[in-house]
Design a protein around this motif. Sequence first.
Motif: not given
Length: 155
Positions: A25, A27, A57, A83, A91
């Motif tokens: 990921a 991000f 993503p 992470v 969220h």
Amino acid sequence: MTPTEADSATTAEADSVARVALVVARFYPDLADEITAAAEARVDARDATVVERVPVPGAYDAPLVADRLARRDDVDAVAVLGVVVTGDTDHDQVVTHATARLLGRVALDRDTPVGFGVLGPDMSGAEAHDRVEKAASAVDAAIDTHAALRSVTSP
Ligand SMILES: Nc1c(NC[C@H](O)[C@H](O)[C@H](O)CO)[nH]c(=O)[nH]c1=O
Ligand SMILES: CC(=O)[C@@H](O)COP(=O)(O)O
């Protein structure tokens, strides 16, 4: 050693090398790069091999890709790395818990180990930086689980 013995020794050796797919990921790209490097070092340390590295993503996007990889005959184990950092809302809790639950389903549905190397929730970027090795240890867990499966599976 006869050629036949040599061939079977080579085959047995190849059989024992765990073939790992990494889902990363991205991000937080800098942290993703750190964790990927640490994870690949773990693969090398275990004399395993990386058959595929797939960027996604964010952590929540990982289960679908992990599922696709876990279906492949040339993938023994998947490790998902990433992470999830705490922001202003919950969220981070939603993303991390959903990802963990979905990845567990992938492992059970595909009969393939899926190492959970997603840091968070309740984590800052700095804390994640200090825990890169913990995320990378998902590779060891996936390889160890693959070995455990081999030991309990009927021939
Ligand atoms: N907040 C973080 C996310 N959020 C994004 C989701 O993972 C996902 O990409 C989006 O909801 C679209 O499906 N992802 C992380 O990996 N880390 C975070 O801190
Ligand atoms: C900080 C993030 O990357 C993510 O966890 C979301 O933050 P927020 O809770 O502020 O929407």
